[in-house]
Enzyme design. Sequence first.
Site, mmCIF file in Angstrom:
data_model
loop_
_atom_site.group_PDB
_atom_site.id
_atom_site.type_symbol
_atom_site.label_atom_id
_atom_site.label_comp_id
_atom_site.label_asym_id
_atom_site.label_seq_id
_atom_site.Cartn_x
_atom_site.Cartn_y
_atom_site.Cartn_z
ATOM 1 N N ARG A 1 -1.298 -2.118 -6.273
ATOM 2 C CA ARG A 1 -1.165 -2.333 -4.616
ATOM 3 C C ARG A 1 -1.051 -3.869 -4.424
ATOM 4 O O ARG A 1 -0.239 -4.397 -3.639
ATOM 5 C CB ARG A 1 -2.513 -1.828 -3.860
ATOM 6 C CG ARG A 1 -2.634 -0.257 -3.872
ATOM 7 C CD ARG A 1 -4.000 0.322 -3.640
ATOM 8 N NE ARG A 1 -4.329 1.465 -3.935
ATOM 9 C CZ ARG A 1 -4.070 2.446 -3.261
ATOM 10 N NH1 ARG A 1 -3.479 2.399 -1.931
ATOM 11 N NH2 ARG A 1 -4.400 3.839 -3.465
ATOM 12 N N GLN B 1 0.818 -1.276 0.023
ATOM 13 C CA GLN B 1 0.037 -0.150 -0.131
ATOM 14 C C GLN B 1 0.828 1.448 -0.023
ATOM 15 O O GLN B 1 0.774 2.085 -0.752
ATOM 16 C CB GLN B 1 -1.005 -0.081 1.225
ATOM 17 C CG GLN B 1 -2.031 -1.206 1.187
ATOM 18 C CD GLN B 1 -3.196 -0.569 0.259
ATOM 19 O OE1 GLN B 1 -3.416 0.508 -0.232
ATOM 20 N NE2 GLN B 1 -3.841 -1.749 -0.138
ATOM 21 N N HIS C 1 2.561 1.921 -3.060
ATOM 22 C CA HIS C 1 1.764 2.328 -4.383
ATOM 23 C C HIS C 1 1.385 3.980 -4.023
ATOM 24 O O HIS C 1 1.556 4.889 -4.830
ATOM 25 C CB HIS C 1 0.497 1.666 -4.336
ATOM 26 C CG HIS C 1 -0.487 2.355 -5.384
ATOM 27 N ND1 HIS C 1 -0.556 2.229 -6.769
ATOM 28 C CD2 HIS C 1 -1.584 3.436 -5.283
ATOM 29 C CE1 HIS C 1 -1.206 2.912 -7.311
ATOM 30 N NE2 HIS C 1 -2.126 3.624 -6.393
ATOM 31 N N GLU C 2 0.944 4.422 -2.823
ATOM 32 C CA GLU C 2 0.742 5.440 -2.329
ATOM 33 C C GLU C 2 1.867 6.660 -2.585
ATOM 34 O O GLU C 2 1.766 7.749 -2.763
ATOM 35 C CB GLU C 2 0.295 5.680 -0.994
ATOM 36 C CG GLU C 2 -0.930 5.016 -0.505
ATOM 37 C CD GLU C 2 -2.098 5.991 -0.913
ATOM 38 O OE1 GLU C 2 -2.058 7.411 -1.013
ATOM 39 O OE2 GLU C 2 -3.004 5.364 -1.901
ATOM 40 N N SER C 3 3.136 6.290 -2.377
ATOM 41 C CA SER C 3 4.334 6.960 -2.470
ATOM 42 C C SER C 3 5.195 6.787 -3.634
ATOM 43 O O SER C 3 6.435 7.263 -3.731
ATOM 44 C CB SER C 3 5.279 6.708 -1.292
ATOM 45 O OG SER C 3 5.803 5.311 -1.207
#
Length: 196
Positions: A184, A41, A44-46
């Site tokens: 993700r 997660q 993916h977010e960063s």
Amino acid sequence: MSLSNALQTLGIDPKWEEPLQAAFDKYDINTPKRQAAFIGQCAHESGNFKTLEENLNYRPETLMKVWPSRFPDMETANKYAHSPQLLANKVYAGRLGNNQENDGWNFHGRGLIQLTGRENYDRCGKAIGVDLINTPQLLVDPNYAALSAGWFWNKHGLNELADAQEHGQITKRINGGTLGLDDRLQKTTKALAALG
């Protein structure tokens, strides 16, 4: 298999090993399933642990698409396009505990899971033992970026969802929807294989 193997498998800079381990220890992210979900997660977010600050440099057309009620026409959008501070102060004003003049900009998204808003910065800072209200930029430091993500993970009950492999629900709690779910899942699966 180890955390360093998981990071290497995903092409994540090894400097993240210690910050992640500290977050794992503090927030009981202590099984391969939990750790893999967290890494997947956050990766993916960063942008694979490279982007620790929200990009608010939008073209006017994008502003109209992302926030149609706030930017209903090109004239309005043009005033805020390519002006990150101005934009943050408009879109985050009066939300997420933001109640002072420059709060939108001061408390825009930072960290591995883009912590946003005065209220979240305040609560997270107290939980991890730093003053994020007066030093919000600390969240771009790997140690605090990882700890803030761990705080968010814990606050939203994501260990239990990781145990059940409810990756769609984890994504919804982080993102509000299922944006990027395939990526993700792919990152989580790779991390899990490397962690054993």
